[in-house]
Motif scaffolding. Structure first.
Motif, PDB file in Angstrom:
ATOM      1  N   ARG A 108       0.826  -1.207   0.000  1.00 20.25           N
ATOM      2  CA  ARG A 108       0.000   0.000   0.000  1.00 20.25           C
ATOM      3  C   ARG A 108       0.864   1.262   0.000  1.00 20.25           C
ATOM      4  NH1 ARG A 108      -3.238  -0.706   4.853  1.00 20.25           N
ATOM      5  NH2 ARG A 108      -3.100  -2.946   4.807  1.00 20.25           N
ATOM      6  N   VAL A 109       1.904   1.269   0.828  1.00 19.76           N
ATOM      7  CA  VAL A 109       2.800   2.422   0.888  1.00 19.76           C
ATOM      8  C   VAL A 109       3.489   2.623  -0.462  1.00 19.76           C
ATOM      9  CG1 VAL A 109       4.942   3.292   1.924  1.00 19.76           C
ATOM     10  CG2 VAL A 109       3.157   2.322   3.379  1.00 19.76           C
ATOM     11  N   MET A 110       3.940   1.535  -1.079  1.00 24.50           N
ATOM     12  CA  MET A 110       4.595   1.640  -2.381  1.00 24.50           C
ATOM     13  C   MET A 110       3.629   2.174  -3.439  1.00 24.50           C
ATOM     14  SD  MET A 110       6.884  -1.874  -2.383  1.00 24.50           S
ATOM     15  CE  MET A 110       6.754  -2.031  -4.125  1.00 24.50           C
ATOM     16  N   GLN A 111       2.383   1.714  -3.410  1.00 22.35           N
ATOM     17  CA  GLN A 111       1.393   2.181  -4.383  1.00 22.35           C
ATOM     18  C   GLN A 111       1.099   3.664  -4.188  1.00 22.35           C
ATOM     19  OE1 GLN A 111       0.336   0.691  -7.020  1.00 22.35           O
ATOM     20  NE2 GLN A 111       1.350  -1.228  -6.537  1.00 22.35           N
ATOM     21  N   GLU A 112       0.966   4.081  -2.933  1.00 25.20           N
ATOM     22  CA  GLU A 112       0.716   5.498  -2.655  1.00 25.20           C
ATOM     23  C   GLU A 112       1.884   6.355  -3.150  1.00 25.20           C
ATOM     24  OE1 GLU A 112      -0.048   5.837   1.515  1.00 25.20           O
ATOM     25  OE2 GLU A 112      -1.881   4.641   1.394  1.00 25.20           O
ATOM     26  N   THR A 113       3.099   5.898  -2.893  1.00 25.14           N
ATOM     27  CA  THR A 113       4.285   6.630  -3.341  1.00 25.14           C
ATOM     28  C   THR A 113       4.328   6.690  -4.865  1.00 25.14           C
ATOM     29  OG1 THR A 113       5.482   5.907  -1.378  1.00 25.14           O
ATOM     30  CG2 THR A 113       6.794   6.740  -3.196  1.00 25.14           C
ATOM     31  N   ARG A 114       4.022   5.592  -5.507  1.00 23.80           N
ATOM     32  CA  ARG A 114       4.018   5.548  -6.966  1.00 23.80           C
ATOM     33  C   ARG A 114       2.990   6.529  -7.537  1.00 23.80           C
ATOM     34  NH1 ARG A 114       3.787  -0.137  -8.436  1.00 23.80           N
ATOM     35  NH2 ARG A 114       6.015  -0.012  -8.104  1.00 23.80           N
ATOM     36  N   HIS A 115       1.797   6.574  -6.918  1.00 28.63           N
ATOM     37  CA  HIS A 115       0.763   7.503  -7.398  1.00 28.63           C
ATOM     38  C   HIS A 115       1.188   8.955  -7.181  1.00 28.63           C
ATOM     39  CE1 HIS A 115      -2.163   4.510  -8.501  1.00 28.63           C
ATOM     40  NE2 HIS A 115      -2.060   3.926  -7.312  1.00 28.63           N
ATOM     41  N   LYS A 116       1.815   9.242  -6.061  1.00 33.92           N
ATOM     42  CA  LYS A 116       2.289  10.604  -5.803  1.00 33.92           C
ATOM     43  C   LYS A 116       3.341  11.017  -6.825  1.00 33.92           C
ATOM     44  CE  LYS A 116       1.394  10.693  -0.850  1.00 33.92           C
ATOM     45  NZ  LYS A 116       1.977  10.692   0.490  1.00 33.92           N
ATOM     46  N   VAL A 117       4.251  10.122  -7.154  1.00 36.07           N
ATOM     47  CA  VAL A 117       5.280  10.418  -8.152  1.00 36.07           C
ATOM     48  C   VAL A 117       4.630  10.664  -9.509  1.00 36.07           C
ATOM     49  CG1 VAL A 117       7.214   9.416  -9.437  1.00 36.07           C
ATOM     50  CG2 VAL A 117       7.147   9.240  -6.948  1.00 36.07           C
ATOM     51  N   GLU A 118       3.641   9.850  -9.872  1.00 32.18           N
ATOM     52  CA  GLU A 118       2.956  10.040 -11.145  1.00 32.18           C
ATOM     53  C   GLU A 118       2.226  11.378 -11.181  1.00 32.18           C
ATOM     54  OE1 GLU A 118       0.465   6.612 -11.660  1.00 32.18           O
ATOM     55  OE2 GLU A 118       2.174   5.286 -12.030  1.00 32.18           O
ATOM     56  N   GLU A 119       1.588  11.753 -10.068  1.00 33.90           N
ATOM     57  CA  GLU A 119       0.891  13.039 -10.005  1.00 33.90           C
ATOM     58  C   GLU A 119       1.883  14.201 -10.133  1.00 33.90           C
ATOM     59  OE1 GLU A 119      -1.300  13.027  -6.367  1.00 33.90           O
ATOM     60  OE2 GLU A 119      -2.749  11.540  -7.082  1.00 33.90           O
ATOM     61  N   GLU A 120       3.021  14.085  -9.459  1.00 32.32           N
ATOM     62  CA  GLU A 120       4.030  15.139  -9.532  1.00 32.32           C
ATOM     63  C   GLU A 120       4.601  15.255 -10.952  1.00 32.32           C
ATOM     64  OE1 GLU A 120       6.930  14.395  -6.466  1.00 32.32           O
ATOM     65  OE2 GLU A 120       5.492  14.815  -4.864  1.00 32.32           O
ATOM     66  N   LYS A 121       4.784  14.117 -11.608  1.00 33.60           N
ATOM     67  CA  LYS A 121       5.272  14.144 -12.995  1.00 33.60           C
ATOM     68  C   LYS A 121       4.243  14.828 -13.900  1.00 33.60           C
ATOM     69  CE  LYS A 121       8.300  10.126 -13.263  1.00 33.60           C
ATOM     70  NZ  LYS A 121       8.479   8.790 -13.887  1.00 33.60           N
ATOM     71  N   ALA A 122       2.968  14.520 -13.665  1.00 33.28           N
ATOM     72  CA  ALA A 122       1.903  15.116 -14.472  1.00 33.28           C
ATOM     73  C   ALA A 122       1.855  16.637 -14.253  1.00 33.28           C
ATOM     74  CB  ALA A 122       0.561  14.486 -14.125  1.00 33.28           C
ATOM     75  N   GLU A 123       2.037  17.075 -13.018  1.00 32.58           N
ATOM     76  CA  GLU A 123       2.030  18.504 -12.719  1.00 32.58           C
ATOM     77  C   GLU A 123       3.201  19.219 -13.385  1.00 32.58           C
ATOM     78  OE1 GLU A 123       1.946  19.142  -8.511  1.00 32.58           O
ATOM     79  OE2 GLU A 123       0.017  18.116  -8.275  1.00 32.58           O
ATOM     80  N   LEU A 124       4.345  18.540 -13.461  1.00 37.84           N
ATOM     81  CA  LEU A 124       5.524  19.132 -14.065  1.00 37.84           C
ATOM     82  C   LEU A 124       5.496  19.033 -15.588  1.00 37.84           C
ATOM     83  CD1 LEU A 124       8.287  17.866 -11.610  1.00 37.84           C
ATOM     84  CD2 LEU A 124       7.344  20.178 -11.765  1.00 37.84           C
ATOM     85  N   GLY A 125       4.581  18.248 -16.122  1.00 39.87           N
ATOM     86  CA  GLY A 125       4.435  18.129 -17.566  1.00 39.87           C
ATOM     87  C   GLY A 125       5.392  17.127 -18.184  1.00 39.87           C
ATOM     88  N   TRP A 126       5.800  16.126 -17.460  1.00 37.20           N
ATOM     89  CA  TRP A 126       6.719  15.102 -17.995  1.00 37.20           C
ATOM     90  C   TRP A 126       5.969  14.087 -18.762  1.00 37.20           C
ATOM     91  CZ3 TRP A 126      11.410  13.657 -14.531  1.00 37.20           C
ATOM     92  CH2 TRP A 126      12.129  14.819 -14.249  1.00 37.20           C
TER      93      TRP A 126
END
Length: 126
Positions: A108-126
Motif C-alpha cells: 500500500r505504501v509503495m502504491q501510494e508513493t508511486r501515485h504521488k510520483v505520477e501526479e508530480e510528474k503530471a504537474e511538471l508536464g513530464w
C-alpha cells in the motif's frame, strides 16, 4: 562460533553429533554400572528409532520451509511487478500470514508513493 553464521545444515549436524555422543556416553555409563549387553542393544535400538523419526521430522520441516519460501518469493515478485495485491488469510495465524500482512502494508505504501510520483510528474508536464 556464532549461531547467525551457521548454515542450517551445519547446525543440524552439530545437534545430531551432540545427541549421538551424549547417547553413546549414557549407554557406556549404563553398561559400566549394569554389565548387561542388553542395555547397549536396547539403547542402540532407541537411537536408531530416534534417528528415523528425526529424519522424518527434518523432511517435513524442509517441505514446510520450501512451501513458505516459495509463497514469500511469489508474493514479493508480484509486489515488485505491481501485478497483484498480496493475498492474505486474515484468519490464519501462521508466520507467512504475519509476514503477508506486513507485505500488504508495504505494498500500500509503495502504491501510494508511486501515485504521488505520477501526479508530480503530471504537474511538471513530464
Amino acid at each position: 562460533m556464532k549461531l547467525q553464521n551457521l548454515s542450517t545444515r551445519t547446525f543440524l549436524r552439530l545437534i545430531v553429533g551432540g545427541a549421538s555422543l551424549t547417547s553413546i556416553l549414557l549407554l557406556f555409563l549404563l553398561y559400566v554400572f549394569t554389565k548387561d549387553i542388553r542395555v547397549i542393544l536396547g539403547g542402540f535400538s532407541v537411537m536408531i528409532l530416534l534417528f528415523f523419526w528425526g529424519v522424518i521430522f527434518l523432511h517435513y520441516f524442509q517441505k514446510k520451509l520450501s512451501v513458505f519460501t516459495d509463497g514469500l518469493c511469489r508474493t514479493l515478485d508480484e509486489m515488485m511487478d505491481s501485478t497483484v495485491r498480496p493475498q492474505i488469510n486474515y484468519e490464519a495465524e501462521t508466520l507467512l500470514a504475519r509476514i503477508s500482512h506486513r507485505l500488504e502494508r508495504l505494498y500500500r505504501v509503495m502504491q501510494e508513493t508511486r501515485h504521488k510520483v505520477e501526479e508530480e510528474k503530471a504537474e511538471l508536464g513530464w
